[in-house]
Design a protein around this motif. Structure first.
Motif, PDB file in Angstrom:
ATOM      1  N   ALA A 234       0.745  -1.188   0.055  1.00  0.00           N
ATOM      2  CA  ALA A 234      -0.050   0.091  -0.077  1.00  0.00           C
ATOM      3  C   ALA A 234       0.809   1.510   0.032  1.00  0.00           C
ATOM      4  CB  ALA A 234      -1.127   0.050   1.072  1.00  0.00           C
ATOM      5  N   GLU A 235       2.047   1.244   0.787  1.00  0.00           N
ATOM      6  CA  GLU A 235       2.925   2.433   0.621  1.00  0.00           C
ATOM      7  C   GLU A 235       3.598   2.531  -0.796  1.00  0.00           C
ATOM      8  OE1 GLU A 235       3.974   2.562   5.291  1.00  0.00           O
ATOM      9  OE2 GLU A 235       5.204   1.411   4.054  1.00  0.00           O
ATOM     10  N   HIS A 236       3.841   1.335  -1.314  1.00  0.00           N
ATOM     11  CA  HIS A 236       4.432   1.383  -2.450  1.00  0.00           C
ATOM     12  C   HIS A 236       3.658   1.851  -3.473  1.00  0.00           C
ATOM     13  CE1 HIS A 236       7.307  -0.078  -5.585  1.00  0.00           C
ATOM     14  NE2 HIS A 236       6.318  -0.513  -6.048  1.00  0.00           N
ATOM     15  N   LEU A 237       2.272   1.794  -3.659  1.00  0.00           N
ATOM     16  CA  LEU A 237       1.288   2.164  -4.466  1.00  0.00           C
ATOM     17  C   LEU A 237       0.243   2.996  -3.932  1.00  0.00           C
ATOM     18  CD1 LEU A 237       0.765  -1.356  -6.088  1.00  0.00           C
ATOM     19  CD2 LEU A 237       1.998   0.498  -7.212  1.00  0.00           C
ATOM     20  N   PRO A 238       0.470   4.215  -3.541  1.00  0.00           N
ATOM     21  CA  PRO A 238      -0.270   5.051  -2.818  1.00  0.00           C
ATOM     22  C   PRO A 238      -1.647   5.508  -3.419  1.00  0.00           C
ATOM     23  CG  PRO A 238       1.681   6.512  -3.493  1.00  0.00           C
ATOM     24  CD  PRO A 238       1.840   4.906  -3.850  1.00  0.00           C
ATOM     25  N   ASN A 239      -1.593   5.324  -4.738  1.00  0.00           N
ATOM     26  CA  ASN A 239      -2.714   5.608  -5.618  1.00  0.00           C
ATOM     27  C   ASN A 239      -3.732   4.691  -5.557  1.00  0.00           C
ATOM     28  OD1 ASN A 239      -1.995   8.563  -5.829  1.00  0.00           O
ATOM     29  ND2 ASN A 239      -0.638   8.076  -7.258  1.00  0.00           N
ATOM     30  N   ALA A 240      -3.147   3.197  -5.200  1.00  0.00           N
ATOM     31  CA  ALA A 240      -4.078   2.248  -5.468  1.00  0.00           C
ATOM     32  C   ALA A 240      -4.759   1.750  -4.181  1.00  0.00           C
ATOM     33  CB  ALA A 240      -3.172   0.919  -5.852  1.00  0.00           C
ATOM     34  N   LYS A 241      -5.899   0.847  -4.088  1.00  0.00           N
ATOM     35  CA  LYS A 241      -6.332   0.391  -2.906  1.00  0.00           C
ATOM     36  C   LYS A 241      -5.914  -1.263  -2.751  1.00  0.00           C
ATOM     37  CE  LYS A 241      -9.092   0.171   0.855  1.00  0.00           C
ATOM     38  NZ  LYS A 241     -10.632   0.225   0.733  1.00  0.00           N
ATOM     39  N   VAL A 242      -5.261  -1.220  -1.759  1.00  0.00           N
ATOM     40  CA  VAL A 242      -4.658  -2.726  -1.453  1.00  0.00           C
ATOM     41  C   VAL A 242      -5.452  -3.460  -0.422  1.00  0.00           C
ATOM     42  CG1 VAL A 242      -2.801  -3.968  -0.825  1.00  0.00           C
ATOM     43  CG2 VAL A 242      -2.405  -1.759  -1.960  1.00  0.00           C
ATOM     44  N   TYR A 243      -6.037  -4.802  -0.763  1.00  0.00           N
ATOM     45  CA  TYR A 243      -6.593  -5.427   0.063  1.00  0.00           C
ATOM     46  C   TYR A 243      -5.929  -6.671   0.361  1.00  0.00           C
ATOM     47  CZ  TYR A 243     -10.653  -3.281  -1.822  1.00  0.00           C
ATOM     48  OH  TYR A 243     -11.830  -2.286  -2.143  1.00  0.00           O
ATOM     49  N   GLY A 244      -5.950  -7.227   2.013  1.00  0.00           N
ATOM     50  CA  GLY A 244      -5.212  -8.110   2.278  1.00  0.00           C
ATOM     51  C   GLY A 244      -6.396  -9.225   2.937  1.00  0.00           C
ATOM     52  N   VAL A 245      -6.171 -10.360   2.252  1.00  0.00           N
ATOM     53  CA  VAL A 245      -7.247 -11.336   2.866  1.00  0.00           C
ATOM     54  C   VAL A 245      -6.747 -12.562   3.322  1.00  0.00           C
ATOM     55  CG1 VAL A 245      -8.936 -10.608   0.889  1.00  0.00           C
ATOM     56  CG2 VAL A 245      -7.433 -12.615   0.276  1.00  0.00           C
ATOM     57  N   ASP A 246      -7.062 -13.163   4.234  1.00  0.00           N
ATOM     58  CA  ASP A 246      -6.478 -14.522   4.927  1.00  0.00           C
ATOM     59  C   ASP A 246      -7.659 -15.426   5.484  1.00  0.00           C
ATOM     60  OD1 ASP A 246      -3.392 -15.130   5.732  1.00  0.00           O
ATOM     61  OD2 ASP A 246      -4.711 -16.436   6.621  1.00  0.00           O
ATOM     62  N   ILE A 247      -7.300 -16.742   5.648  1.00  0.00           N
ATOM     63  CA  ILE A 247      -8.561 -17.547   6.402  1.00  0.00           C
ATOM     64  C   ILE A 247      -8.061 -17.546   7.729  1.00  0.00           C
ATOM     65  CG2 ILE A 247      -8.859 -18.855   4.186  1.00  0.00           C
ATOM     66  CD1 ILE A 247      -7.343 -21.018   5.532  1.00  0.00           C
ATOM     67  N   ASP A 248      -7.252 -17.166   8.317  1.00  0.00           N
ATOM     68  CA  ASP A 248      -6.773 -17.274   9.773  1.00  0.00           C
ATOM     69  C   ASP A 248      -7.358 -15.822  10.485  1.00  0.00           C
ATOM     70  OD1 ASP A 248      -5.395 -18.563  11.950  1.00  0.00           O
ATOM     71  OD2 ASP A 248      -4.202 -16.503  11.996  1.00  0.00           O
ATOM     72  N   ARG A 249      -8.190 -16.012  11.401  1.00  0.00           N
ATOM     73  CA  ARG A 249      -8.739 -14.948  11.981  1.00  0.00           C
ATOM     74  C   ARG A 249      -7.705 -13.987  12.940  1.00  0.00           C
ATOM     75  NH1 ARG A 249     -14.056 -13.720  12.837  1.00  0.00           N
ATOM     76  NH2 ARG A 249     -14.648 -15.529  12.054  1.00  0.00           N
ATOM     77  N   ASN A 250      -6.709 -14.675  13.610  1.00  0.00           N
ATOM     78  CA  ASN A 250      -5.893 -14.040  14.323  1.00  0.00           C
ATOM     79  C   ASN A 250      -4.864 -13.321  13.642  1.00  0.00           C
ATOM     80  OD1 ASN A 250      -6.815 -15.548  16.716  1.00  0.00           O
ATOM     81  ND2 ASN A 250      -5.308 -17.194  16.635  1.00  0.00           N
ATOM     82  N   SER A 251      -4.709 -13.867  12.540  1.00  0.00           N
ATOM     83  CA  SER A 251      -3.775 -13.050  11.362  1.00  0.00           C
ATOM     84  C   SER A 251      -4.381 -11.619  10.937  1.00  0.00           C
ATOM     85  CB  SER A 251      -3.216 -13.745  10.208  1.00  0.00           C
ATOM     86  OG  SER A 251      -2.555 -14.932  10.710  1.00  0.00           O
ATOM     87  N   ILE A 252      -5.560 -11.865  10.600  1.00  0.00           N
ATOM     88  CA  ILE A 252      -6.497 -10.624  10.156  1.00  0.00           C
ATOM     89  C   ILE A 252      -6.620  -9.572  11.252  1.00  0.00           C
ATOM     90  CG2 ILE A 252      -8.662  -9.818   9.223  1.00  0.00           C
ATOM     91  CD1 ILE A 252      -6.829 -10.990   6.928  1.00  0.00           C
ATOM     92  N   GLU A 253      -6.925 -10.133  12.569  1.00  0.00           N
ATOM     93  CA  GLU A 253      -7.069  -9.350  13.644  1.00  0.00           C
ATOM     94  C   GLU A 253      -5.682  -8.456  13.866  1.00  0.00           C
ATOM     95  OE1 GLU A 253      -8.485 -11.434  16.967  1.00  0.00           O
ATOM     96  OE2 GLU A 253     -10.276 -11.369  16.290  1.00  0.00           O
ATOM     97  N   LYS A 254      -4.404  -8.959  13.851  1.00  0.00           N
ATOM     98  CA  LYS A 254      -3.400  -8.426  13.999  1.00  0.00           C
ATOM     99  C   LYS A 254      -2.802  -7.581  12.727  1.00  0.00           C
ATOM    100  CE  LYS A 254       0.717  -8.180  16.029  1.00  0.00           C
ATOM    101  NZ  LYS A 254       0.835  -7.257  17.497  1.00  0.00           N
ATOM    102  N   ALA A 255      -3.262  -7.992  11.708  1.00  0.00           N
ATOM    103  CA  ALA A 255      -3.092  -7.128  10.408  1.00  0.00           C
ATOM    104  C   ALA A 255      -3.966  -5.767  10.583  1.00  0.00           C
ATOM    105  CB  ALA A 255      -3.708  -7.770   9.065  1.00  0.00           C
TER     106      ALA A 255
END
Length: 338
Positions: free
Chosen positions: A177-198
């Motif tokens: 997201a920092e590398h592409l400031p004009n884009a929208k970046v989505y992060g997806v994962d099946i692990d709930r703990n990882s998404i909460e930490k993200a």
């Protein structure tokens, strides 16, 4: 291999495994970093005080490191790392993952058994995920351009939406997201703990053009069809329990002119071609404890892991109507819709 050489290699590998655990302790407690900062030899007491540790334990650690040849001793029992050797202690960070992956030994042993479970998911491996995520915090724009971005196939100013599939705790996603400031970046994962930490990491870094989404039942958002210009899968594809469904869903959400960048371990599918490759051997350890159990954690339990290899990965991608751009037997491959 000659019998004597075989015996020596086997024995030294086991011995070095013990020493690697002590190296891991030195890394976690900052002992290597502290020793590197000293410009002259120090006593065990001085080293212990610099790290706020008990001297007796530090002295035992120094005993191991000096016996192994990684710390030198003066005639009056002071310790130091020679200046020219200091940069080479960086790999202690790799050793620090050993206690984390070894924590799953009991679960892994059960998975080996004929009547045991097939695998286990990332909910048992969060500390290891955090360790794997740590290095991604240093993935600046230079690293992204040299190791991930589809240079020659996409221009940054044409990218509006990016998907980081299998984002884990999200450090790389935030860097994208920092590398592409004009884009929208989505992060997806099946692990709930990882998404909460993200999400915590996003708030801490205050990056606005990134969003983290928990994927449930393997399905990406139905409204995302043909949404993404660029999709990344970093050390993810070989871990998936249901890669056929996942790659089909990735293909669905990829724009017709979009690019997918996938990074997987650089290991041959044919065991014979990995003979004598110590890096491949190490990657198989990661896979036995982490990747293979994940790939077998639920149906259809693809059972890929690192042993899937570059050649099988390439055939899998092509079988789903995708075209590989360039060399298909690299750790990083780029592909698009055929």
């Amino acid at each position: 291999m000659e019998i004597d050489k075989y015996a020596d290699k086997f024995s030294s590998t086991v011995t070095n495994g013990f020493i690697a655990l002590e190296i891991a302790i030195g890394h976690k407690l900052g002992l290597f970093e502290s020793l590197k900062k000293f410009t002259s030899p120090v006593t065990s007491t001085e080293l212990a005080e610099s790290c706020k540790l008990k001297e007796r334990y530090v002295r035992e650690w120094l005993g191991c490191m000096s016996a192994a040849g990684f710390v030198s001793i003066t005639h009056d029992d002071e310790y130091f790392i020679p200046e020219a050797c200091k940069p080479h202690t960086q790999s202690s960070g790799l050793a620090s993952v050993l206690p984390l992956i070894a924590a799953n030994t009991s679960s892994l042993l059960e998975c080996f058994k004929e009547d045991g479970p097939k695998g286990y998911d990332y909910s048992k491996q969060f500390d290891t995920l955090m360790w794997l995520d740590h290095d991604k915090k240093s993935c600046d724009s230079k690293w992204i351009n040299e190791n991930l971005f589809p240079v020659g196939h996409k221009d940054t100013d044409t990218i509006t939406n990016v998907l980081d599939f299998g984002c884990g705790p999200g450090s790389l996603t935030i860097k994208l997201a920092e590398h592409l400031p004009n884009a929208k970046v989505y992060g997806v994962d099946i692990d709930r703990n990882s998404i909460e930490k993200a999400k915590e990491n996003k708030a801490k870094e205050n990056v606005q053009n990134v969003e983290f989404v928990l994927v449930e039942n393997d399905h990406l958002d139905e409204t995302w069809t043909k949404k993404f210009d660029w999709i990344t899968l970093v050390d993810t594809l070989h871990d998936l329990p249901n890669p056929n469904f996942s790659i089909s869903d990735i293909k669905r959400v990829l724009k017709d002119d979009g690019i997918v960048s996938a990074v997987d371990p650089c290991v041959h599918s044919d065991h014979k071609k990995n003979e004598g490759n110590q890096s491949a051997a190490m990657l198989y350890v990661f896979s036995t404890f982490i990747c293979l159990p994940s790939s077998m954690s639920r149906e259809p339990a693809a059972a890929n892991g690192v042993g899937w290899g570059m050649q099988n990965r390439a055939e899998f991608i092509k079988s789903h109507g995708l075209k590989i751009l360039g060399d298909e037997h690299n750790g990083l491959i780029q592909f698009r819709k055929a």
